[in-house]
Design a protein around this motif. Structure first.
Motif, mmCIF file in Angstrom:
data_model
loop_
_atom_site.group_PDB
_atom_site.id
_atom_site.type_symbol
_atom_site.label_atom_id
_atom_site.label_comp_id
_atom_site.label_asym_id
_atom_site.label_seq_id
_atom_site.Cartn_x
_atom_site.Cartn_y
_atom_site.Cartn_z
ATOM 1 N N VAL A 84 21.942 24.202 -2.677
ATOM 2 C CA VAL A 84 21.005 24.162 -1.553
ATOM 3 C C VAL A 84 21.373 25.266 -0.561
ATOM 4 O O VAL A 84 20.513 26.018 -0.099
ATOM 5 C CB VAL A 84 21.011 22.780 -0.855
ATOM 6 N N ASN A 85 22.647 25.376 -0.275
ATOM 7 C CA ASN A 85 23.145 26.373 0.672
ATOM 8 C C ASN A 85 22.786 27.787 0.233
ATOM 9 O O ASN A 85 22.423 28.627 1.053
ATOM 10 C CB ASN A 85 24.662 26.242 0.812
ATOM 11 N N GLU A 86 22.877 28.049 -1.061
ATOM 12 C CA GLU A 86 22.621 29.389 -1.577
ATOM 13 C C GLU A 86 21.160 29.633 -1.919
ATOM 14 O O GLU A 86 20.807 30.669 -2.466
ATOM 15 C CB GLU A 86 23.525 29.649 -2.781
ATOM 16 N N GLY A 87 20.298 28.648 -1.612
ATOM 17 C CA GLY A 87 18.869 28.815 -1.824
ATOM 18 C C GLY A 87 18.433 28.660 -3.268
ATOM 19 O O GLY A 87 17.301 29.004 -3.611
ATOM 20 N N GLU A 88 19.314 28.145 -4.115
ATOM 21 C CA GLU A 88 18.965 27.950 -5.517
ATOM 22 C C GLU A 88 18.092 26.720 -5.722
ATOM 23 O O GLU A 88 17.437 26.589 -6.748
ATOM 24 C CB GLU A 88 20.234 27.840 -6.361
ATOM 25 N N MET A 89 18.126 25.806 -4.761
ATOM 26 C CA MET A 89 17.271 24.623 -4.815
ATOM 27 C C MET A 89 17.033 24.145 -3.389
ATOM 28 O O MET A 89 17.787 24.479 -2.483
ATOM 29 C CB MET A 89 17.851 23.516 -5.702
ATOM 30 N N THR A 90 15.986 23.378 -3.226
ATOM 31 C CA THR A 90 15.674 22.823 -1.907
ATOM 32 C C THR A 90 16.402 21.492 -1.735
ATOM 33 O O THR A 90 16.876 20.902 -2.715
ATOM 34 C CB THR A 90 14.163 22.584 -1.754
ATOM 35 N N LEU A 91 16.439 21.013 -0.511
ATOM 36 C CA LEU A 91 17.043 19.712 -0.257
ATOM 37 C C LEU A 91 16.255 18.614 -0.971
ATOM 38 O O LEU A 91 16.844 17.655 -1.459
ATOM 39 C CB LEU A 91 17.122 19.428 1.247
ATOM 40 N N ASP A 92 14.955 18.781 -1.078
ATOM 41 C CA ASP A 92 14.149 17.804 -1.815
ATOM 42 C C ASP A 92 14.532 17.781 -3.294
ATOM 43 O O ASP A 92 14.634 16.714 -3.902
ATOM 44 C CB ASP A 92 12.654 18.124 -1.677
ATOM 45 N N GLN A 93 14.757 18.955 -3.881
ATOM 46 C CA GLN A 93 15.189 19.013 -5.277
ATOM 47 C C GLN A 93 16.572 18.380 -5.439
ATOM 48 O O GLN A 93 16.825 17.665 -6.404
ATOM 49 C CB GLN A 93 15.218 20.459 -5.773
ATOM 50 N N ALA A 94 17.447 18.644 -4.471
ATOM 51 C CA ALA A 94 18.795 18.048 -4.506
ATOM 52 C C ALA A 94 18.695 16.526 -4.434
ATOM 53 O O ALA A 94 19.437 15.815 -5.119
ATOM 54 C CB ALA A 94 19.647 18.584 -3.369
ATOM 55 N N ALA A 95 17.777 16.030 -3.611
ATOM 56 C CA ALA A 95 17.596 14.583 -3.493
ATOM 57 C C ALA A 95 17.158 13.980 -4.825
ATOM 58 O O ALA A 95 17.594 12.882 -5.184
ATOM 59 C CB ALA A 95 16.568 14.268 -2.399
#
Length: 174
Positions: A84-95
């Motif tokens: 998420v920090n590196e912009g590879e995924m969004t917080l929604d994707q992480a969730a």
């Protein structure tokens, strides 16, 4: 609240946290603990385990499996938030992905017969991993509320003064 153009949006705690120095330090500490544990279990721990009596040997085997499982789950969580920090995924994707990570496993070690005979270095690694797990669980609870949480800041006098200065500057420049 965060001002974007003429409207205000809630500040995402998850987005802010993923980019924070606190997360960076947590990530480094977590990955260092994974490396230390792997080195210990493959080196000094293996030698120490071979000298344990039967009850302690069983506790060692059980706790080493629990320790490695706990650290794998924590490393997965840390890597997810680094993405998420590196912009590879969004917080929604992480969730959506975080349901695969088990942070709710038991936090206490088997401290019954054989525990006292375990090497102190091994017990210290267990205690550090449990401490890290508690910290990650608290952060995870703050980050996700039904998949996503936001932290809405109360308006502060400083924020309102900064907003007034920004408006005045934009009127003068524009």
């Amino acid at each position: 609240m965060r001002r974007t153009g003429s409207r205000e949006e809630p500040l995402s705690f998850g987005r802010a946290y993923a980019h924070s120095q606190t997360f960076s330090e947590l990530f480094q500490a977590g990955m260092q603990l994974v490396e230390e544990t792997a080195a210990y279990l493959d080196g000094d721990g293996r030698a120490a385990a071979s000298e344990l009596n039967r009850p302690a040997s069983i506790v060692y085997a059980t706790e080493s499996m629990r320790l490695t499982t706990r650290l794998m789950q924590l490393a997965s969580w840390l890597l997810l938030h680094r993405a998420v920090n590196e912009g590879e995924m969004t917080l929604d994707q992480a969730a959506e992905e975080k349901h695969k990570i088990r942070l709710d496993q038991a936090l206490t070690a088997m401290r019954g017969p054989g525990w006292d005979e375990l090497p102190e270095g091994f017990k210290a690694l267990i205690d550090r991993s449990v401490s890290l797990q508690k910290r990650v669980q608290m952060i995870d609870a703050a980050l996700f509320d039904d998949g996503r949480a936001t932290l809405e800041e109360a308006p502060s006098p400083v924020a309102s003064q900064l907003a007034a200065l920004q408006d005045a500057f934009e009127k003068r420049v524009g």
